[in-house]
Design an enzyme around this catalytic site. Structure first.
Site, PDB file in Angstrom:
ATOM      1  CG  HIS A   1      -0.874   1.738  -3.321  1.00 34.88           C
ATOM      2  ND1 HIS A   1      -2.120   1.518  -2.790  1.00 34.88           N
ATOM      3  CD2 HIS A   1      -0.540   0.594  -3.976  1.00 34.88           C
ATOM      4  CE1 HIS A   1      -2.507   0.284  -3.094  1.00 34.88           C
ATOM      5  NE2 HIS A   1      -1.561  -0.299  -3.806  1.00 34.88           N
TER       6      HIS A   1
ATOM      7  CG  ASP B   1      -2.280   0.662   0.894  1.00 40.28           C
ATOM      8  OD1 ASP B   1      -2.218   1.852   0.553  1.00 40.28           O
ATOM      9  OD2 ASP B   1      -3.359   0.050   0.997  1.00 40.28           O
TER      10      ASP B   1
END
Ligand SMILES: *[C@@H]1O[C@H](CO)[C@@H](O)[C@H](O)[C@H]1NC(C)=O
Ligand SMILES: *[C@@H]1O[C@H](CO)[C@@H](O)[C@H](O)[C@H]1NC(C)=O
Ligand SMILES: *[C@@H]1O[C@H](CO)[C@@H](O)[C@H](O)[C@H]1NC(C)=O
Ligand SMILES: *[C@@H]1O[C@H](CO)[C@@H](O)[C@H](O)[C@H]1NC(C)=O
Length: 406
Positions: free
Chosen positions: A242, A219
């Site tokens: 991310h 993430d």
């Protein structure tokens, strides 16, 4: 001096010297002396808390040593206030218990501490592989979040350095309500497809610095929530994951501004986003996001390198409003100003290099793109126009490639 007096003086000196040497060893607390076993099986929660409680009561500096070995621990809170500076020297590995039912949001929680050092080259292993299948938060909001590896809440004046966090169940490191913390030479890793394994999340905190670190997760690399001021991030390598993300902002009522973010000399490799600011539609709060600097950033095959998304809607059911003809999203009320991207180099994969979509209700102002050289490296041909600008005001300076729309 009479003989008797001399004996008394020598005795007194001996007493002082031996007393001093006792005082030195008193400052060091080895968890093994409190019953911990580094065999990877014994539950050491009580032993660690016992060592912490004794050390926390000491005036001056108290060092807790976690020697070589693998120490299994359930959810544990290291709570202050303490009487002196707490040093945790982690040489061995800490292993999270895999009994999920025992947890409530965190594995190791440092709280109400003024003066904390964690170092030693050791590892915090969340053993997340067995927990990830139980993460339902991607599918439903009605989920029990898995525990975060390391939580720092209401911690002041801390230095966390040369440790690693691996295979966490949920976020690796969460900082909340804290001030004056530096994270240096931290290594964070979890597989690129592990759910919600954000690297470092910072919220409601000031003067936090992250430097010289390597973060690869499933993430966000570093994510920044509301209520932050003066955050500094430099020489951080991100990927997979991310990217560096501010937001989501505007999710809850009463959120505070995010002011002062300095990101420099970072490398992002293979991340879905590079530098992203996201705010929710239909925000119940009105806040500012201002004075961000992104400088000397290298992107290697980053999907969306520069993105401001004020229409962020993760749950697909963000409230909508009706006009006479159209069903529209409620625009975000987060005001974004003074955001500078300078000296950004490298390659990107999506058709759009700059995706700047701001709010109709609070347009972005003072957005600057300067000296950017991003090359398209995706499949197919580069789009003629790799820039989207909606409700955004600002300028571009120097050589900016691809061509910007501000
Ligand atoms: C944070 O550090 C600054 C500068 O070193 C110091 O003035 C301030 O008191 C510290 N803040 C806290 C809450 O300790
Ligand atoms: C901002 O944070 C940095 C690093 O954490 C610190 O050195 C500096 O003193 C802070 N500035 C202010 C104005 O507090
Ligand atoms: C950052 O990326 C550049 C370009 O790909 C590379 O040459 C450099 O070695 C990277 N830095 C580090 C510390 O990996
Ligand atoms: C293309 O350029 C215009 C103006 O320069 C801009 O408004 C628009 O969003 C651009 N992007 C795309 C993908 O069409």
């Amino acid at each position: 001096m009479g003989l008797e007096l001399r004996i008394i003086v020598i005795g007194l000196l001996f007493f002082i010297i031996s007393g001093a040497s006792v005082a030195i060893t008193v400052g060091v607390y080895n968890v093994k002396d409190y019953g911990a076993a580094g065999d990877g099986q014994t539950d050491n929660t009580k032993a660690f808390v016992a060592a912490w409680s004794v050390a926390c009561a000491v005036q001056g500096k108290a060092t807790i040593v976690i020697p070589e070995g693998a120490y299994l621990l359930g959810p544990t809170i290291f709570k202050g206030p303490c009487n002196g500076i707490m040093v945790m020297q982690v040489i061995g590995q800490l292993l999270a218990s895999t009994h999920l039912e025992a947890y409530n949001q965190y594995w190791l929680h440092f709280q109400y501490i003024n003066g904390l050092v964690i170092s030693g080259g050791g590892r915090f292993n969340g053993q997340g592989a067995s927990a990830w299948p139980y993460n339902q938060c991607k599918k439903t909001q009605d989920c029990k979040p898995l525990p975060m590896n390391l939580v720092f809440s209401f911690v002041m004046n801390a230095a966390i350095k040369s440790i690693s966090s691996i295979d966490n169940m949920f976020f690796h490191i969460h900082i909340f309500g804290s001030r004056n913390i530096t994270f240096d030479s931290i290594k964070i890793s979890a597989p690129g497809d592990s759910p919600n394994t954000d690297g470092i999340h910072i919220a409601n905190s000031a003067n936090i610095q992250v430097s010289n670190s390597v973060i690869g997760t499933g993430d966000d690399c570093i994510s920044i929530g509301p209520g932050c001021t003066n955050l500094t991030i430099f020489r951080v390598l991100c990927g997979p994951g991310h990217g560096i993300s501010i937001g989501s902002l505007g999710k809850n009522a009463g959120e505070k501004d995010v002011i002062g973010l300095y990101v420099s000399k970072c490398n992002l490799t293979g991340t879905t986003n590079g530098l992203r600011i996201k705010t929710l539609q239909s925000s119940p709060s009105t806040l500012k996001a201002s004075h961000f600097r992104f400088e000397q950033i290298i992107m290697n095959n980053v999907y969306n390198p520069i993105i401001i998304d004020q229409n962020y809607c993760p749950s697909a059911n963000c409230p909508k409003r009706y006009t006479s003809l159209l069903l529209l999203q409620n625009p975000s009320l987060v005001k974004i100003t003074d955001i500078k991207y300078r000296n950004i180099m490298g390659t990107f994969l999506s058709p759009v290099a700059y995706n700047l979509v701001c709010s109709e209700a609070a347009p972005c102002e003072g957005v600057e793109l300067s000296d950017i050289n991003l090359k398209y490296n995706g499949n197919g041909k580069q789009a003629n126009n790799a820039s989207i600008c909606v409700h955004v005001y600002g300028s571009s300076n120097g050589n900016v490639k691809p061509d910007p729309c501000i």
